[in-house]
Design a protein around this motif. Structure first.
Motif, short mmCIF file in Angstrom:
data_model
loop_
_atom_site.label_atom_id
_atom_site.label_comp_id
_atom_site.label_asym_id
_atom_site.label_seq_id
_atom_site.Cartn_x
_atom_site.Cartn_y
_atom_site.Cartn_z
N GLU A 137 -8.72 13.05 3.28
CA GLU A 137 -9.00 11.63 3.03
C GLU A 137 -10.23 11.15 3.80
O GLU A 137 -10.87 10.19 3.41
CB GLU A 137 -7.77 10.76 3.31
N PHE A 144 -6.54 4.69 -4.20
CA PHE A 144 -5.50 4.00 -3.45
C PHE A 144 -5.54 2.52 -3.80
O PHE A 144 -6.60 1.96 -4.01
CB PHE A 144 -5.75 4.19 -1.94
N LYS A 147 -1.42 -2.61 -3.38
CA LYS A 147 -0.02 -2.86 -3.76
C LYS A 147 0.72 -1.58 -4.11
O LYS A 147 1.85 -1.36 -3.66
CB LYS A 147 0.01 -3.80 -4.97
N TYR A 150 -0.85 5.16 -3.01
CA TYR A 150 -1.60 6.29 -3.57
C TYR A 150 -1.32 6.36 -5.06
O TYR A 150 -0.17 6.39 -5.48
CB TYR A 150 -1.19 7.60 -2.88
N LEU A 216 8.06 4.89 -3.80
CA LEU A 216 7.44 3.58 -3.64
C LEU A 216 8.43 2.62 -2.97
O LEU A 216 9.60 2.59 -3.34
CB LEU A 216 7.05 3.03 -5.02
N SER A 219 8.67 3.94 3.46
CA SER A 219 7.60 4.63 4.16
C SER A 219 7.91 6.12 4.20
O SER A 219 9.04 6.53 3.97
CB SER A 219 7.46 4.09 5.58
N GLU A 220 6.88 6.92 4.50
CA GLU A 220 7.06 8.37 4.57
C GLU A 220 8.17 8.72 5.56
O GLU A 220 9.00 9.59 5.28
CB GLU A 220 5.75 9.06 4.99
N VAL B 117 6.25 -2.36 -4.31
CA VAL B 117 5.15 -2.46 -3.35
C VAL B 117 5.18 -1.32 -2.34
O VAL B 117 6.23 -1.01 -1.76
CB VAL B 117 5.21 -3.82 -2.61
N HIS B 118 4.02 -0.70 -2.16
CA HIS B 118 3.87 0.41 -1.22
C HIS B 118 3.95 -0.09 0.23
O HIS B 118 3.31 -1.07 0.57
CB HIS B 118 2.51 1.06 -1.47
N VAL B 119 4.73 0.59 1.04
CA VAL B 119 4.80 0.20 2.46
C VAL B 119 4.45 1.38 3.38
O VAL B 119 4.58 1.29 4.58
CB VAL B 119 6.21 -0.33 2.84
N GLY B 120 4.01 2.48 2.79
CA GLY B 120 3.77 3.68 3.60
C GLY B 120 2.34 3.80 4.11
O GLY B 120 1.64 2.81 4.30
N LYS B 121 1.93 5.04 4.27
CA LYS B 121 0.62 5.40 4.83
C LYS B 121 -0.54 4.72 4.08
O LYS B 121 -0.46 4.52 2.87
CB LYS B 121 0.49 6.92 4.74
N ILE B 122 -1.58 4.40 4.83
CA ILE B 122 -2.79 3.82 4.22
C ILE B 122 -3.97 4.69 4.66
O ILE B 122 -4.10 4.99 5.84
CB ILE B 122 -3.01 2.37 4.75
N PRO B 123 -4.83 5.09 3.72
CA PRO B 123 -5.99 5.89 4.14
C PRO B 123 -6.84 5.11 5.13
O PRO B 123 -7.00 3.89 4.98
CB PRO B 123 -6.77 6.12 2.84
N LYS B 124 -7.40 5.80 6.10
CA LYS B 124 -8.17 5.12 7.15
C LYS B 124 -9.26 4.23 6.58
O LYS B 124 -9.47 3.12 7.03
CB LYS B 124 -8.79 6.16 8.08
N ARG B 125 -9.96 4.75 5.54
CA ARG B 125 -11.12 3.99 5.07
C ARG B 125 -10.72 2.64 4.43
O ARG B 125 -11.53 1.75 4.31
CB ARG B 125 -11.98 4.82 4.12
N TYR B 126 -9.46 2.51 3.97
CA TYR B 126 -9.01 1.22 3.45
C TYR B 126 -8.23 0.47 4.52
O TYR B 126 -7.93 -0.69 4.37
CB TYR B 126 -8.05 1.40 2.27
N ILE B 130 -6.20 -3.81 4.95
CA ILE B 130 -4.84 -3.89 4.42
C ILE B 130 -3.84 -4.08 5.56
O ILE B 130 -2.91 -4.89 5.47
CB ILE B 130 -4.50 -2.63 3.60
N LYS B 133 -3.94 -7.64 6.60
CA LYS B 133 -3.30 -8.50 5.59
C LYS B 133 -1.78 -8.43 5.70
O LYS B 133 -1.09 -9.44 5.61
CB LYS B 133 -3.72 -8.07 4.19
#
Lengths: 345, 172
Positions: A137, A144, A147, A150, A216, A219-220, B117-126, B130, B133
């Motif tokens: 990444e 990505f 909301k 991935y 979804l 979390s992981e 709604v996603h609550v997990g990992k976020i890529p560093k560049r984004y 996020i 927020k």
């Protein structure tokens, strides 16, 4: 796969797979050959980076360079999916030398990072997959969304893109007929149960793959912890069932196990279904200490080596199903008598 | 549970079909599923996760009936996939599909994952934006609770923290 992981009398292996895609490219399903090639080139390049070299030693295989049999062996070793073996347009796989990491390119998604550990090590597998994910990444722009997380080809993977699973050998729960009750309870907590080779196969040889279904909204860590907790409970149930079998019907169980051992050791024809069942019995015998002649590692090897593609590779000949059953019996006999040399033997 | 087709073998496939709000449950064994042509998941030309998904998708969500774009007419500008095609194959063509079909995805995702709604990992560049927020949303809820409990002093501290984070976002 070596038999040296924690709880490896019951958990054969733990696996974590992450599905990722690149932002500016159509998903593999709609990509043209040249678009797929482009994605492949970019991802293979990252695979050659110094950062990945710090994780381990890797080899890149472009699938169009392999023949059908070579691809099938990779599938049977769980290193690539049947999907990638069948449709290898722009497909490639980056494999670690100990075969614990397999990074598939242009499968259903552009990138699928898969880590496979022996025994019950689902947290360790997630740790490694996450580390490799960070490397990719940093160099590639992932698809990505704030909301949806991935973005994946199939809506069943969106969000974390994580599929964590444990492969469990549960003969005592099957013998004591508790398995259905337990499996239906599993599906009620957001986990799925499948047969040995993933989607669409029967639970041959009492092997069950338990994996998360939801990707979804959790979390992981929640997903991994949930799977870990449930698998831990199943391990305890299987252990309790095994010790009940030993106290309540030891002779019957011992008879079944030793009969299977005898058949495997002497049979001249062995189809894959019977082989899985007999191997499962013998493995249970080894784990219960009722059979000292065989090691768990030999059992693990046999479970893989008796698969059709492997047999063909071992004996270096094209086979019809009948010859395959004869060859399978031959291989099992040799292996159980302590002759571990295959191919050309 | 016994298979409702043959009445002999144990049912191993269970699914629920909902057509126009009418719910029908099926409990059948593998052998009968094969006979009925709904072969097992993964089998060639068979009953796959995608055909199952397309069963979920192949209807207009209840909320879409009055006004708004009919989901079937929606189309991804980027890869050309139409919502009708998506609902047939159960797969997206590219990452932009999520944007173009966003209005129609919540019911599907709710069914598949129980969440939208996603609550997990976020890529560093984004990551930065996020992360801020998400923190702001959390703080706003917290602040609202405190105002309702008339804890104005601590609510003011949270308001300041929110402003700080908003500034960080605009500086990114």
């Amino acid at each position: 796969m070596k038999h040296d992981g924690p709880d490896s009398d019951i958990v054969i292996s733990s696996r974590v797979r992450l599905a990722r895609n690149l932002r500016r490219h159509p998903f593999p399903m709609l990509a043209t050959s040249s678009q797929s090639e482009e994605v492949m080139k970019q991802l293979i390049e990252i695979g050659k980076s110094d950062q990945l070299a710090q994780v381990g030693k890797f080899e890149t295989i472009v699938l169009s360079d392999l023949n059908e049999l070579e691809r099938r062996v990779l599938v049977e070793k769980h290193l690539i999916s049947p999907n990638l073996a069948n449709d290898s347009r722009g497909g490639a796989v980056i494999l670690s030398d100990n075969e614990s990491v397999s990074i598939m390119i242009n499968e259903e998604d552009h990138l699928r990072i898969q880590c496979l550990y022996p025994g019950f090590q689902v947290q360790e597998a997630w740790g490694l997959a996450g580390r490799i994910d960070n490397i990719f990444e940093e160099k590639a722009e992932y698809a990505f969304d704030e909301k949806f997380g991935y973005l994946t080809t199939c809506p069943t993977n969106v969000g974390t893109g994580i599929r964590a699973s444990v492969m469990m050998h549960l003969p005592a729960l099957v013998l004591t007929q508790q398995i259905n009750r337990i499996l239906s309870a599993i599906t009620q907590v957001g986990l799925a149960v499948r047969g040995q080779y993933g989607e669409g196969s029967e639970a041959l040889g009492n092997l069950f793959q338990i994996s998360n279904q939801i990707t979804l909204g959790q979390s992981e860590t929640e997903i991994i912890d949930n799977l870990y907790g449930v698998a831990k409970q199943i391990i305890e149930h299987e252990r309790a069932a095994r010790s009940r079998l030993l106290t309540e019907s030891r002779l019957k169980v011992e008879d079944r196990i030793k009969r299977s051992y005898g058949i495997l050791k002497y049979a001249a024809i062995m189809d894959s279904k019977e082989a899985s069942q007999r191997l499962s019995d013998v493995r249970l015998g080894v784990d219960l200490g009722l059979l000292q002649e065989v090691t768990p590692t030999v059992m693990n090897e046999l479970m893989v080596m008796t698969q059709p593609g492997f047999l063909q590779q071992t004996f270096k000949e094209k086979m019809n199903p009948e010859t395959r059953d004869v060859r399978r019996a031959e291989l099992i006999r040799k292996q159980l008598r302590g002759q571990t040399e295959f191919g050309g033997a | 549970m016994i298979c409702q087709e043959c009445g002999k073998r144990p049912a191993t496939l269970h699914f629920t079909k909902i057509v126009n709000g009418e719910k029908t449950e099926f409990h059948i064994c593998e052998a009968c599923a094969r006979e009925k042509g709904e072969s097992l998941p993964g089998a060639p030309n068979g009953f796959s996760i995608h055909s199952l998904l397309s069963g979920l998708l192949d209807f207009e969500p209840a909320g879409a009936a009055g006004g708004g774009v009919k989901p079937k007419a929606a189309r991804c500008d980027e890869c050309g996939l139409t919502y009708a095609q998506f609902s047939k194959i159960g797969r997206f063509g590219c990452s932009s599909c999520y944007k173009h079909f966003a209005d129609h995805l919540d019911p599907l995702l709710k069914r598949v994952h129980g969440n939208t709604v996603h609550v997990g990992k976020i890529p560093k560049r984004y990551g930065g934006q996020i992360q801020y927020k998400r923190e702001i949303e959390q703080l706003r809820r917290d602040m609202q609770g405190r105002i309702e409990r008339e804890e104005f002093e601590s609510a003011a501290l949270i308001r300041d923290r929110i402003r700080e984070l908003e500034k960080k976002i605009s500086d990114l």
